[in-house]
Design an enzyme around this catalytic site. Structure first.
Site, PDB file in Angstrom:
ATOM      1  N   ASP A 225       0.824  -1.174   0.099  1.00  0.00           N
ATOM      2  CA  ASP A 225      -0.080   0.140   0.053  1.00  0.00           C
ATOM      3  C   ASP A 225       1.089   1.148   0.064  1.00  0.00           C
ATOM      4  OD1 ASP A 225      -2.146   1.697   0.316  1.00  0.00           O
ATOM      5  OD2 ASP A 225      -2.444   1.338   2.479  1.00  0.00           O
ATOM      6  N   ARG A 293     -14.489  -5.185  -4.345  1.00  0.00           N
ATOM      7  CA  ARG A 293     -15.224  -4.247  -3.501  1.00  0.00           C
ATOM      8  C   ARG A 293     -16.714  -3.958  -3.679  1.00  0.00           C
ATOM      9  NH1 ARG A 293     -11.852  -0.235  -1.328  1.00  0.00           N
ATOM     10  NH2 ARG A 293     -13.619   0.113  -0.114  1.00  0.00           N
TER      11      ARG A 293
HETATM   12  N1   CP Z   1      -8.876   1.238  -1.762  1.00  0.00           N
HETATM   13  C1   CP Z   1      -9.716   2.220  -1.669  1.00  0.00           C
HETATM   14  O1   CP Z   1     -10.517   2.250  -0.634  1.00  0.00           O
HETATM   15  O2   CP Z   1      -9.892   3.075  -2.630  1.00  0.00           O
HETATM   16  P1   CP Z   1     -10.387   4.770  -2.580  1.00  0.00           P
HETATM   17  O3   CP Z   1      -9.670   5.414  -1.680  1.00  0.00           O
HETATM   18  O4   CP Z   1     -10.332   5.194  -3.830  1.00  0.00           O
HETATM   19  O5   CP Z   1     -11.979   4.454  -1.994  1.00  0.00           O
HETATM   20  N1  NVA Z   2      -3.598   3.631   3.709  1.00  0.00           N
HETATM   21  C1  NVA Z   2      -4.275   4.360   2.322  1.00  0.00           C
HETATM   22  C2  NVA Z   2      -5.293   3.410   1.819  1.00  0.00           C
HETATM   23  C3  NVA Z   2      -6.202   3.940   0.695  1.00  0.00           C
HETATM   24  C4  NVA Z   2      -7.229   3.226   0.354  1.00  0.00           C
HETATM   25  C5  NVA Z   2      -4.902   5.511   2.933  1.00  0.00           C
HETATM   26  O1  NVA Z   2      -5.309   5.454   4.143  1.00  0.00           O
HETATM   27  O2  NVA Z   2      -4.612   6.468   2.442  1.00  0.00           O
END
Ligand code: CP
Ligand code: NVA
Length: 305
Positions: A225, A293
Site C-alpha cells: 500500500d 469491493r
Molecule cells: N482502496 C480504496 O479504498 O480506494 P479509494 O480510496 O479510492 O476508495
Molecule cells: N492507506 C491508504 C489506503 C487508501 C485506500 C490511506 O489511508 O490513504
C-alpha cells in the site's frame, strides 16, 4: 444463516469467523447473480448515507453502485457538507441520520469517530476507512485470495510497507481465516501494538521483520500500500526516503512462490511502493480485487441493513 441484521462493521475484529464466512458466501452468490444478469433487490427502496471526509474512487463508486444494484439508493455527503464535529457533534449526525436512512457508511480520520457514530446510531454503521482500519478492503482482499487460490487456511500473506490502516485490517481478517502474515516495514513504521496483540490473541500467526526478502520467502500473496496515507501528505518526502528499500518490484516478486499473487488496495504510487511492471505482470490481481469491493460490500450491506 447467522443473524447479522442491525450489526455495525467498525472492525473485522468484532466479527466471528462464521460471520466472515457468511459475508464471503453472500458475496459469491451476489457476484454470480450479477454475472448471469439476475437482479437481487434485497435492499429495495432503502437508503445508505455515505459520509466522506477523505477522497475516494473505489469506496464511493462501489457503495453507491452496490446500493443501486440492491434496489436502493445512496446519498454522497462530501467533506464540506457535514463537517462532523465542527458544524455539529458526531452524536447529532448519528441521531439525525438514523431517523431518515437505513445505513451509514463513513470514511474519516479518527477511528473514534466511527466508534462514536456506531454507538449513537440506530442504523448500522459501516467503516469505509479510518486512520486505523479499512475493514471493507481487507474482507475484499481475502475474498479475492480465496477466489484465486480456492483455499485460505495455511496460506502466507507477506505485507511489505507501512504498518497502516490496511495492514491492520488485513491482520484482523487473516486471524479469522487462519492466513499466516509476515510484515516487512522500516523501523518505527510497524503496525499498532494494540492491534498486533488483539490479532495474535485471535490466533494470527505473525512475523514482523525489517527485511522484505525474508517476508516474501514462500509467500502465496504479496501485498503493499502507499507509503504515505491520506492525512500524511506532509510526511511524504521523508517517507519516500525511509521506505526506499521496501518497493515491490519484479526482483522481490521472484523471491516469493512462483504462483504468488500481488495485491494493492489502490490508488498506487507507481515507482514508489510498487512498479508498473509488477502491476502489469501475470502475478497482479489488483483489478479483480478492486472489482470485488462491489460484490463484498453488497454482501455486507445486504446482511447488516
Ligand atoms: N482502496 C480504496 O479504498 O480506494 P479509494 O480510496 O479510492 O476508495
Ligand atoms: N492507506 C491508504 C489506503 C487508501 C485506500 C490511506 O489511508 O490513504
Amino acid at each position: 444463516m447467522i443473524k447479522m441484521k442491525g450489526k455495525n462493521l467498525v472492525s473485522v475484529h468484532d466479527l466471528s469467523r462464521e460471520e466472515v464466512d457468511q459475508i464471503f458466501k453472500t458475496a459469491e452468490y451476489l457476484k454470480m447473480k450479477k454475472k448471469i444478469g439476475e437482479k437481487c433487490e434485497i435492499l429495495k427502496d432503502r437508503t445508505l448515507a455515505m459520509i466522506f471526509e477523505k477522497p475516494s474512487l473505489r469506496t464511493r463508486v462501489t457503495f453507491e453502485t452496490g446500493m443501486t444494484e440492491l434496489g436502493g439508493h445512496a446519498i454522497y455527503l462530501a467533506p464540506s457538507d457535514i463537517q462532523m464535529g465542527k458544524r455539529e457533534p458526531v452524536y447529532d449526525v448519528a441521531r439525525n441520520l438514523s431517523r431518515w436512512v437505513d445505513g451509514i457508511m463513513i470514511r474519516t480520520f479518527s477511528n473514534e469517530i466511527v466508534v462514536e457514530l456506531a454507538k449513537e446510531s440506530r442504523v448500522p454503521v459501516i467503516n469505509g476507512l479510518s486512520d486505523l482500519l479499512h475493514p471493507c478492503q481487507s474482507l475484499t482482499d481475502l475474498f479475492t485470495v480465496y477466489e484465486k487460490k480456492r483455499v485460505l487456511k495455511g496460506l502466507k500473506l507477506a505485507y511489505v510497507g507501512d504498518g497502516n490502516n490496511v495492514c491492520h485490517s488485513l491482520m484482523f481478517t487473516s486471524a479469522k481465516l487462519d492466513v499466516e502474515m509476515s510484515i516487512a516495514c522500516p523501523n518505527g513504521y510497524e503496525p499498532n501494538k494494540e492491534i498486533e496483540n488483539l490479532a495474535r490473541e485471535d490466533g494470527l500467526e505473525l512475523t514482523i521483520t525489517h527485511d522484505p526478502e525474508k517476508a516474501v520467502k514462500d509467500a502465496d500473496v504479496i501485498y503493499t500500500d502507499v507509503w504515505a496515507s491520506m492525512g500524511q501528505e506532509s510526511e511524504r518526502e521523508k517517507r519516500v526516503k525511509v521506505f526506499r528499500d521496501y518497493q515491490v518490484n519484479m526482483d522481490l516478486v521472484r523471491k516469493a512462490k512462483e504462483d504468488v499473487i500481488v495485491m494493492h488496495c489502490l490508488p498506487a504510487h507507481y515507482g514508489e511502493e510498487i512498479t508498473k511492471e509488477v502491476i502489469e505482470s501475470k502475478h497482479s490481481v489488483v483489478y479483480d480485487e478492486a472489482e470485488n469491493r462491489l460484490h463484498v460490500q453488497k454482501a455486507i450491506m445486504a446482511l447488516l441493513m
